[in-house]
Design a protein around this motif. Structure first.
Motif, PDB file in Angstrom:
ATOM      1  N   HIS A 363       0.782  -1.188   0.199  1.00 43.88           N
ATOM      2  CA  HIS A 363       0.020  -0.140   0.068  1.00 43.88           C
ATOM      3  C   HIS A 363       0.963   1.203  -0.009  1.00 43.88           C
ATOM      4  O   HIS A 363       0.612   2.130  -0.646  1.00 43.88           O
ATOM      5  CB  HIS A 363      -0.875   0.088   1.369  1.00 43.88           C
ATOM      6  CG  HIS A 363      -1.822  -1.012   1.056  1.00 43.88           C
ATOM      7  ND1 HIS A 363      -2.292  -1.819   2.205  1.00 43.88           N
ATOM      8  CD2 HIS A 363      -2.728  -1.512   0.076  1.00 43.88           C
ATOM      9  CE1 HIS A 363      -3.416  -2.662   1.822  1.00 43.88           C
ATOM     10  NE2 HIS A 363      -3.439  -2.586   0.693  1.00 43.88           N
ATOM     11  N   SER A 366       3.748   0.883  -3.498  1.00 44.05           N
ATOM     12  CA  SER A 366       3.061   0.770  -4.818  1.00 44.05           C
ATOM     13  C   SER A 366       3.209  -1.012  -4.811  1.00 44.05           C
ATOM     14  O   SER A 366       3.986  -1.872  -4.632  1.00 44.05           O
ATOM     15  CB  SER A 366       3.708   1.139  -6.024  1.00 44.05           C
ATOM     16  OG  SER A 366       4.940   0.383  -6.637  1.00 44.05           O
ATOM     17  N   GLN A 367       2.186  -1.395  -5.849  1.00 45.43           N
ATOM     18  CA  GLN A 367       1.935  -2.562  -5.903  1.00 45.43           C
ATOM     19  C   GLN A 367       3.146  -3.144  -6.767  1.00 45.43           C
ATOM     20  O   GLN A 367       3.404  -4.301  -6.781  1.00 45.43           O
ATOM     21  CB  GLN A 367       0.876  -3.019  -6.580  1.00 45.43           C
ATOM     22  CG  GLN A 367      -0.064  -4.300  -6.485  1.00 45.43           C
ATOM     23  CD  GLN A 367      -1.168  -4.469  -7.082  1.00 45.43           C
ATOM     24  OE1 GLN A 367      -1.958  -3.545  -7.163  1.00 45.43           O
ATOM     25  NE2 GLN A 367      -1.681  -5.619  -7.353  1.00 45.43           N
ATOM     26  N   GLU A 368       3.649  -2.355  -7.648  1.00 45.78           N
ATOM     27  CA  GLU A 368       4.808  -2.666  -8.508  1.00 45.78           C
ATOM     28  C   GLU A 368       5.952  -2.979  -7.543  1.00 45.78           C
ATOM     29  O   GLU A 368       6.555  -4.230  -7.777  1.00 45.78           O
ATOM     30  CB  GLU A 368       5.188  -1.554  -9.415  1.00 45.78           C
ATOM     31  CG  GLU A 368       6.342  -1.902 -10.276  1.00 45.78           C
ATOM     32  CD  GLU A 368       6.340  -3.176 -11.050  1.00 45.78           C
ATOM     33  OE1 GLU A 368       5.185  -3.352 -11.541  1.00 45.78           O
ATOM     34  OE2 GLU A 368       7.387  -3.414 -11.384  1.00 45.78           O
TER      35      GLU A 368
END
Ligand code: C2E
Ligand code: CA
Ligand code: CA
Length: 736
Positions: A363, A366-368
């Motif tokens: 969160h 970033s999801q990346e």
């Protein structure tokens, strides 16, 4: 009976070039002469001697009665034309024979020419049509020239019928083959079927194989999918391993040149497909020309079926593989665990490794980055355990490993993550919790092993620092007990067996109650009182706390209203809330709505929140608390001093009250304990907060707390928590 004239022979030779095509040395057209007059046989044969039609000579069969002709046809299935006399053993012998040939022998392809000696005698048109009679001639009409012309047209139609039949056979066969190929999901069976179908189609003995090459992946070898009996030992192996240089050469040639390779010895057909290129090797030389374009259709159908089967294979792979990391996924891991149960050689230990605080990375950054972290984690595990163990990603941030105890141990896991992961050029230190399962325990299925390891993992997560736990049968009993409790709590909650008791809070100034804390009580059907210390964690764990929490708030509002109705406006009620309630995004608005709905003044209502709620997500919680404060609701910080960290937030918090935890009050008779209480109270006063001491049981504690300037006392010294009715009675007995 008429004989044929010589002129006819010459005329015929000039007019009918098709009949003159010679030199193709094959079997000829099979013509059956049926006549009870032997002379007719001789004359007919003589008239047609040396004639070739559509490239083939004529071969004659002879029958001397209608009955004979039927018998003859029974034993010869290649008769192209029957020259049938009408009147033989009886007036209808010829027609009767025709009926039998069509209706009983079902010879639909054989052409029939009726001949009769009697001019003027003609069968009815209906019979001609019904029995598919090609022609009707009187014997006098059949001069050599006319006879040949009649035969040519009959043979043309015979050939067409045969071709249609053959085409029908091919089509039907191709459709059947495609259907059965589409249904075949096993690669080796698929290959075997392809060979069998092809050989049936071309009417040769099945001897061959199907080889395939994935054209999307570079440098992949050609693989033998399977084939007829003698190639089955090479299934799923590289083509090079076949003990036959010729096959290796022909198949490689076919796939590399992307074309059919047809030799005098064997046939290798190329099957093109977007992803795969395949070669169908047949150790024979069937007549492909005869198949015409059907061969293309057939190969295209194999290509489509190939798509399906490779798709299924890929589906099977994806069904058990985690896309992100390429490791096994949960389903794959369960499959491996099933094998682990059956084969002790696969090791004796299973571990689940859970990355701490992964969701924050996900969160927060970033999801990346989260994905990269998981990949780096998978790589690290692969490096450490890949050779000797099986690794899987079970869900978002939980990995599973199967191996032997010396490789899969808490120390090894700790070592594995003892140095940071490198993600996006940053170093991420990783902490993990791990749950171990060992073979001695009683799991019967892979799923059970997973469950047990998960129970151990949950046990490990109970402690605040990263840790590990081994599955222990007692955990499971505890889990079972908890599950039973959840069910009973749910039932009892719905049956109205929860009660909200109230514990008075007494002002040291006035010696009168200023408010109370609402505390849940669970009285089971059997009449047992279960402590909230036991059932609140269970309610939290099962998610039931949200429903129960809503009820607590309503019940508190109801009580405030009841007090107001009796003219009591100066007693506020504080309720406890759990993290799970705050995590519900609708909680704040729901709470404000309830207060408005019961039409109670918000100042009478208070929330007790703990430091752990605050630390769950400080920014969001502070925002929510501000909303509540604006609504006029009081907020107390409960159990102050038992958490870690709220000092830094304390002056940002919109709180009105601070509660000193019971454990500190309990320790007040020690010097250390007294210093802590003194410090906490001083802090509260500095921040202008009302201070409440909880768990006060003795006069000495009262005295000391009075000296330290504490505002309010909650404890058995004054009163225990009590049902609402008793609480009302308690209030009315207070000194005025
Ligand atoms: P808490 O919020 O710290 O509640 C105070 C606890 O101290 C209560 O225990 C109360 O009965 C006890 N207590 C008060 N005075 C004394 C005393 O002089 N001596 C001793 N030994 N104990 C005293 P209780 O009622 O068993 O509640 C335990 C905990 O359960 C509460 O701790 C609270 O965290 C939780 N709880 C109770 N009701 C609710 C609720 O409605 N919602 C939520 N989320 N939690 C609740
Ligand atoms: Ca409390
Ligand atoms: Ca407390």
């Amino acid at each position: 009976m008429n004989s044929t004239g010589n002129d006819d022979i010459f005329l015929f030779a000039e007019e009918n070039e098709e009949a003159c095509l010679t030199s193709i040395d094959e079997y000829g057209w099979h013509i059956l002469i049926v006549d009870d007059d032997k002379e007719i046989h001789t004359v007919t044969q003589l008239a047609l001697s040396g004639v070739r039609i559509l490239g083939k000579p004529l071969l004659f069969g002879h029958a001397y009665s209608g009955k004979d002709s039927v018998e003859y046809l029974k034993s010869h299935n290649d008769v192209a034309i029957v020259l049938m006399d009408v009147v033989m053993e009886n007036d209808n012998a010829g027609l009767d024979a025709v009926k039998q040939i069509r209706d009983e022998l079902h010879r639909d392809d054989t052409r029939i020419i009726l001949r009769t000696g009697q001019p003027g005698y003609a069968p009815e048109e209906q019979v001609v049509q019904e029995y598919d009679i090609n022609d009707y001639k009187t014997k006098t009409e059949l001069t050599r020239n006319k006879l040949v012309t009649t035969l040519i047209s009959a043979l043309r139609s015979y050939k067409q019928i045969c071709q249609i039949k053959q085409n029908h056979f091919y089509l039907e066969h191709i459709i059947l083959a495609s259907t059965s190929l589409q249904q075949q999901h096993q690669i080796n069976q698929f290959a075997k079927l392809v060979i069998e179908h092809f050989c049936l189609l071309t009417q040769i003995l099945p001897d061959g194989l199907l080889a395939i090459k994935n054209t999307l992946a570079e440098k992949t070898p050609i693989i033998v999918m399977g084939g007829s009996q003698k190639y089955q030992q090479y299934e799923n192996q590289a083509l090079e391993l076949i003990d036959n240089d010729r096959i290796i050469r022909q198949v490689s040639l076919c796939i590399n040149q992307k074309q059919n390779i047809i030799s005098e010895q064997d046939t290798t057909l190329f099957i093109n497909n977007q992803k795969y290129q395949a070669a169908l090797y047949i150790n024979a030389t069937p007549n492909l020309a005869e198949l015409g374009s059907y061969i293309e259709i057939y190969l295209a159908n194999i290509s489509i079926a190939l798509d399906n089967i490779t798709l299924i294979k890929e589906l099977k792979i994806t069904a058990f593989t985690d896309k992100l990391t390429g490791l096994q996924n949960r389903a794959g891991f369960i499959k491996s665990l099933n094998k682990f149960i059956e084969q002790p050689s696969l090791g004796d230990t299973v571990v689940l490794v859970d990355i701490c605080h992964f969701s924050e990375v996900n969160h927060g950054l970033s999801q990346e980055i989260g994905n990269q972290l998981l990949k780096a984690c998978a790589d690290r595990l692969q490096d450490e355990y890949g050779e000797s163990c099986q690794i899987a990603r079970i869900n978002a941030d939980v990995f599973g490993i199967i191996g032997s105890a010396d490789k899969v141990s808490p120390e090894k896991i700790e070592d594995t993550f003892s140095f940071p992961l490198l993600v996006a050029n940053q170093r991420f230190p990783i902490y993990v919790n791990s749950g171990f399962y060992q073979r001695e325990t009683t799991a019967q299925t892979g799923l059970q092993v997973l469950k047990y390891a998960d129970i151990a993992l949950n046990q490990a997560k109970q402690s605040h620092a990263p840790s590990f736990a081994y599955f222990d049968e007692a955990f499971e009993q505890k889990m079972a007990w908890r599950l039973g409790m959840v069910q009973q709590l749910r039932a009892d909650f719905q049956a109205g067996r929860l009660q909200l008791w109230l514990q008075p809070q007494i002002s040291l100034d006035t010696q009168k109650a200023t408010g109370c804390e609402a505390l849940l009580r669970w009285k089971t059907e059997q009449g047992n009182m279960i402590s909230p210390d036991i059932f609140i964690p269970i309610a939290e764990h099962s998610g039931l706390i949200n429903e129960i929490g809503d009820w607590v708030i309503e019940e508190a509002c109801r009580h405030i209203k009841q007090l107001e109705n009796r003219g009591i406006h100066n007693i506020n009620i504080s309720v406890n809330v759990s993290i799970a309630q705050f995590r519900d995004p609708t909680f704040i608005s729901k709470l404000c709505n309830t207060i408005d709905l019961f039409n109670v003044s918000p100042e009478q209502f208070g929330l007790e929140i703990t430091e752990s709620i605050l630390m769950d997500n400080p920014k969001v919680i502070i925002e929510s608390l501000n909303t509540l404060k604006q609504h006029g609701i009081n907020i107390s910080l409960d159990d102050f001093g038992t958490g870690f960290s709220s000092l830094s937030y304390l002056n940002q918090l919109p709180i009105t009250t601070m509660k000193v935890d019971r454990s500190f009050i309990n320790e007040m008779d020690t010097t250390n304990g007294e210093v802590i209480v003194e410090t906490i109270l001083a802090l509260g006063q500095k921040l202008n907060l009302i201070t409440i001491a909880e768990g006060v049981e003795t006069q000495e504690q009262i005295n000391r707390l009075t000296e330290l300037g504490c505002n309010i006392i909650q404890g058995y010294f004054y009163a225990k928590p009590m049902p609402f009715d008793e609480f009302q009675a308690y209030l009315s007995q207070q000194p005025s």
